[in-house]
Write a protein that holds these residues in place. Sequence first.
Motif, PDB file in Angstrom:
ATOM      1  N   LEU A  11       7.745   1.669  34.111  1.00  0.00           N
ATOM      2  CA  LEU A  11       6.284   2.186  34.479  1.00  0.00           C
ATOM      3  C   LEU A  11       5.174   1.154  34.676  1.00  0.00           C
ATOM      4  O   LEU A  11       5.674  -0.390  34.074  1.00  0.00           O
ATOM      5  CB  LEU A  11       5.874   2.250  33.092  1.00  0.00           C
ATOM      6  CG  LEU A  11       5.984   3.601  32.385  1.00  0.00           C
ATOM      7  CD1 LEU A  11       5.800   3.820  31.233  1.00  0.00           C
ATOM      8  CD2 LEU A  11       5.912   4.962  33.723  1.00  0.00           C
ATOM      9  N   ASP A  15      -0.387  -0.071  33.524  1.00  0.00           N
ATOM     10  CA  ASP A  15      -0.793   1.193  33.120  1.00  0.00           C
ATOM     11  C   ASP A  15      -0.365   0.613  31.693  1.00  0.00           C
ATOM     12  O   ASP A  15      -1.199   1.164  30.719  1.00  0.00           O
ATOM     13  CB  ASP A  15      -0.004   1.756  33.930  1.00  0.00           C
ATOM     14  CG  ASP A  15      -0.689   1.672  34.664  1.00  0.00           C
ATOM     15  OD1 ASP A  15      -1.908   1.939  35.841  1.00  0.00           O
ATOM     16  OD2 ASP A  15       0.021   2.595  36.043  1.00  0.00           O
ATOM     17  N   SER A  16       0.874  -0.396  31.408  1.00  0.00           N
ATOM     18  CA  SER A  16       1.363   0.511  30.285  1.00  0.00           C
ATOM     19  C   SER A  16       0.765  -0.505  28.892  1.00  0.00           C
ATOM     20  O   SER A  16       0.528  -0.138  27.944  1.00  0.00           O
ATOM     21  CB  SER A  16       2.715  -0.510  30.282  1.00  0.00           C
ATOM     22  OG  SER A  16       3.473  -0.027  30.511  1.00  0.00           O
ATOM     23  N   VAL A  19      -2.110   1.618  28.236  1.00  0.00           N
ATOM     24  CA  VAL A  19      -1.556   3.162  27.248  1.00  0.00           C
ATOM     25  C   VAL A  19      -1.192   2.197  26.067  1.00  0.00           C
ATOM     26  O   VAL A  19      -1.468   2.862  24.690  1.00  0.00           O
ATOM     27  CB  VAL A  19      -0.439   3.364  27.544  1.00  0.00           C
ATOM     28  CG1 VAL A  19       0.338   4.642  26.505  1.00  0.00           C
ATOM     29  CG2 VAL A  19      -0.558   4.481  28.946  1.00  0.00           C
ATOM     30  N   ARG A  73       6.569   2.461  20.240  1.00  0.00           N
ATOM     31  CA  ARG A  73       6.915   3.606  21.414  1.00  0.00           C
ATOM     32  C   ARG A  73       5.957   2.204  22.052  1.00  0.00           C
ATOM     33  O   ARG A  73       6.280   1.756  23.504  1.00  0.00           O
ATOM     34  CB  ARG A  73       5.673   4.480  21.005  1.00  0.00           C
ATOM     35  CG  ARG A  73       5.419   4.708  22.763  1.00  0.00           C
ATOM     36  CD  ARG A  73       6.708   5.351  23.634  1.00  0.00           C
ATOM     37  NE  ARG A  73       6.366   5.964  25.232  1.00  0.00           N
ATOM     38  CZ  ARG A  73       7.478   5.456  25.511  1.00  0.00           C
ATOM     39  NH1 ARG A  73       8.791   5.543  25.199  1.00  0.00           N
ATOM     40  NH2 ARG A  73       6.778   5.715  27.584  1.00  0.00           N
ATOM     41  N   LEU A  77       7.047  -0.208  25.568  1.00  0.00           N
ATOM     42  CA  LEU A  77       5.830  -0.634  26.645  1.00  0.00           C
ATOM     43  C   LEU A  77       5.677  -1.741  26.967  1.00  0.00           C
ATOM     44  O   LEU A  77       5.373  -1.929  27.849  1.00  0.00           O
ATOM     45  CB  LEU A  77       4.731   0.157  26.470  1.00  0.00           C
ATOM     46  CG  LEU A  77       4.693   2.316  26.094  1.00  0.00           C
ATOM     47  CD1 LEU A  77       3.190   2.268  26.231  1.00  0.00           C
ATOM     48  CD2 LEU A  77       4.645   2.653  27.835  1.00  0.00           C
ATOM     49  N   SER A 128      -1.368   9.039  29.814  1.00  0.00           N
ATOM     50  CA  SER A 128      -0.196   8.501  30.046  1.00  0.00           C
ATOM     51  C   SER A 128       0.268   9.247  30.830  1.00  0.00           C
ATOM     52  O   SER A 128       1.267   8.853  31.722  1.00  0.00           O
ATOM     53  CB  SER A 128       0.678   8.695  28.216  1.00  0.00           C
ATOM     54  OG  SER A 128      -0.117   9.786  27.666  1.00  0.00           O
ATOM     55  N   SER A 129      -0.560  10.512  30.588  1.00  0.00           N
ATOM     56  CA  SER A 129       0.216  11.851  31.798  1.00  0.00           C
ATOM     57  C   SER A 129      -0.417  10.822  33.414  1.00  0.00           C
ATOM     58  O   SER A 129       0.708  11.567  34.290  1.00  0.00           O
ATOM     59  CB  SER A 129      -0.634  13.226  31.333  1.00  0.00           C
ATOM     60  OG  SER A 129      -0.128  13.954  32.211  1.00  0.00           O
ATOM     61  N   ASP A 133       4.012   8.219  31.746  1.00  0.00           N
ATOM     62  CA  ASP A 133       4.499   7.394  30.709  1.00  0.00           C
ATOM     63  C   ASP A 133       4.624   8.830  29.912  1.00  0.00           C
ATOM     64  O   ASP A 133       4.450   9.161  28.988  1.00  0.00           O
ATOM     65  CB  ASP A 133       3.471   6.967  30.044  1.00  0.00           C
ATOM     66  CG  ASP A 133       4.493   6.068  28.723  1.00  0.00           C
ATOM     67  OD1 ASP A 133       5.201   6.932  27.987  1.00  0.00           O
ATOM     68  OD2 ASP A 133       3.577   5.809  28.793  1.00  0.00           O
ATOM     69  N   GLU A 134       5.817   9.967  30.476  1.00  0.00           N
ATOM     70  CA  GLU A 134       6.384  11.119  29.489  1.00  0.00           C
ATOM     71  C   GLU A 134       7.452  10.916  28.292  1.00  0.00           C
ATOM     72  O   GLU A 134       6.515  11.666  27.731  1.00  0.00           O
ATOM     73  CB  GLU A 134       7.899  11.405  30.434  1.00  0.00           C
ATOM     74  CG  GLU A 134       7.890  11.926  32.029  1.00  0.00           C
ATOM     75  CD  GLU A 134       6.280  13.156  31.747  1.00  0.00           C
ATOM     76  OE1 GLU A 134       6.027  13.680  30.698  1.00  0.00           O
ATOM     77  OE2 GLU A 134       5.496  13.178  32.558  1.00  0.00           O
ATOM     78  N   THR A 136       5.658   8.510  26.011  1.00  0.00           N
ATOM     79  CA  THR A 136       4.591   8.831  25.226  1.00  0.00           C
ATOM     80  C   THR A 136       3.338  10.182  25.223  1.00  0.00           C
ATOM     81  O   THR A 136       2.823  10.539  23.671  1.00  0.00           O
ATOM     82  CB  THR A 136       3.274   7.211  25.814  1.00  0.00           C
ATOM     83  OG1 THR A 136       3.610   6.492  25.359  1.00  0.00           O
ATOM     84  CG2 THR A 136       1.974   7.544  24.777  1.00  0.00           C
TER      85      THR A 136
END
Length: 158
Positions: A11, A15-16, A19, A73, A77, A128-129, A133-134, A136
């Motif tokens: 990812l 973005d990570s 999240v 999680r 990330l 996350s969508s 990020d499946e 999460t």
Amino acid sequence: MKLSKINKIGLKIADSEKVAKKLNELLSNYQIFYMNVRGFHWNIEGSDFFVYHEKFEELYNESLHNIDEIAERILALGQMPYHSFGSYRQFSTIMEVEGVIKSKDAVKEILEGLQQLLIIERKILKLSSSIGDEGTVSLMSDYITEQEKLVWMFSASL
């Protein structure tokens, strides 16, 4: 895309980070929620003691499990989970509750806490969508499903 901009799970790092920041907010709220429920379990009194004492224990054990999953999680990330009560208090919208001994009051506090968790989880689900990020997404979907059922059940007990 440059590999330097991608984390170990594929990812985008930027973005990570977004999240993980929201997951740390959820982690903070969960920690306070956990401590509140633990206190309800210890201090509940009344004719429904045995029912709620056991139910609160189930809830705080499940919360502790979720806390661990959320922290793991965040690490997956590539970020660091908060791990101090100062951070939890700073980033939690759930307030610490003390002195609750009546089941009805405890259930109301639990319902308010679950509502706060659900609000944050839905924001994380959407974020996350949007970045693919499946992992999460799956975690938040599971929590939302579980907590909506808890809201129904605790509401029915009132």
